[in-house]
Scaffold this motif. Structure first.
Motif, PDB file in Angstrom:
ATOM      1  N   MET A  40     -11.818 -18.154  86.740  1.00 54.09           N
ATOM      2  CA  MET A  40     -12.999 -17.877  86.715  1.00 54.09           C
ATOM      3  C   MET A  40     -13.225 -16.403  86.483  1.00 54.09           C
ATOM      4  O   MET A  40     -12.742 -15.478  87.030  1.00 54.09           O
ATOM      5  N   GLN A  67     -15.985 -20.495  83.291  1.00 50.39           N
ATOM      6  CA  GLN A  67     -14.797 -21.153  83.968  1.00 50.39           C
ATOM      7  C   GLN A  67     -14.666 -22.201  83.047  1.00 50.39           C
ATOM      8  O   GLN A  67     -15.472 -23.320  83.179  1.00 50.39           O
ATOM      9  N   ASN A 120     -18.186 -24.412  94.271  1.00 52.43           N
ATOM     10  CA  ASN A 120     -16.874 -24.688  93.355  1.00 52.43           C
ATOM     11  C   ASN A 120     -15.918 -25.456  93.845  1.00 52.43           C
ATOM     12  O   ASN A 120     -15.282 -25.934  92.953  1.00 52.43           O
TER      13      ASN A 120
END
Length: 193
Positions: A40, A67, A120
């Motif tokens: 990321m 990402q 995430n």
């Protein structure tokens, strides 16, 4: 303007709720599977924080988070780290905050809202405040709150007050019929054995 009787209004609200849940009807398109395995990358004008267990870092000014094919932008971001110092959640705000991602077929999803809360770990984006999600060639949804699963493309939507969730479903493209000149020539007999 005339007002509807209460029962009709409730019935219309129930239909919109069912339709919002029916966003599953958008054919599933999975997010690019390799994105979660990519690093990321984060850019901003200001940063305060560090990568330690159970901490929150703040990014301000022209925030860009990438990402793989997943890209999110906003004016302010809070980055949450879990007990293992891994990014577990990112909350972006902006005018609007923006998220986009490609699927394995190269189709793009675009989302905009006042706030985007991206988990995430689970790959779930919750867009609130004048939220919109557009899926190239498939449709779009608008509402006060849209929840988008980047792994399955499943969406749910809701609107508060007197607003509604608005959706547009694109028809599936039909295969073109072959033109008459493209048809194979009929077989002919030469009369020879």
């Amino acid at each position: 303007m005339t007002s509807m009787p209460r029962s009709r209004r409730a019935s219309a609200s129930a239909r919109w709720l069912l339709a919002a849940c029916g966003l599953l009807a958008l054919s599933p398109v999975l997010a690019k599977q390799g994105d979660r395995d990519q690093p990321m990358k984060v850019d901003a004008k200001y940063f305060d924080g560090f990568q330690k267990p159970n901490t929150v870092s703040t990014l301000k000014g022209s925030v860009v988070i990438q990402q793989g094919t997943l890209k999110a932008t906003g004016a302010l971001a809070k980055v949450y780290f879990d007990a293992e110092s891994q990014i577990s959640r990112v909350v972006l705000t902006g005018s609007p905050a923006h998220i986009e991602q490609l699927d394995d077929s190269g189709n793009q999803m675009l989302g905009d809202a006042a706030t985007i809360d991206y988990d995430n770990i689970k790959g779930i984006a919750v867009l609130t405040g004048n939220a919109s999600v557009k899926q190239h060639g498939r449709g779009e949804a608008h509402g006060d709150k849209l929840t988008y699963d980047t792994a399955t493309s499943q969406m749910t939507g809701e609107s508060g007050g007197t607003g509604t969730v608005h959706m547009v479903f694109q028809p599936k493209k039909k295969a073109a019929a072959p033109a008459a000149s493209d048809a194979p020539a009929p077989a002919t007999s030469t009369g020879k054995p």
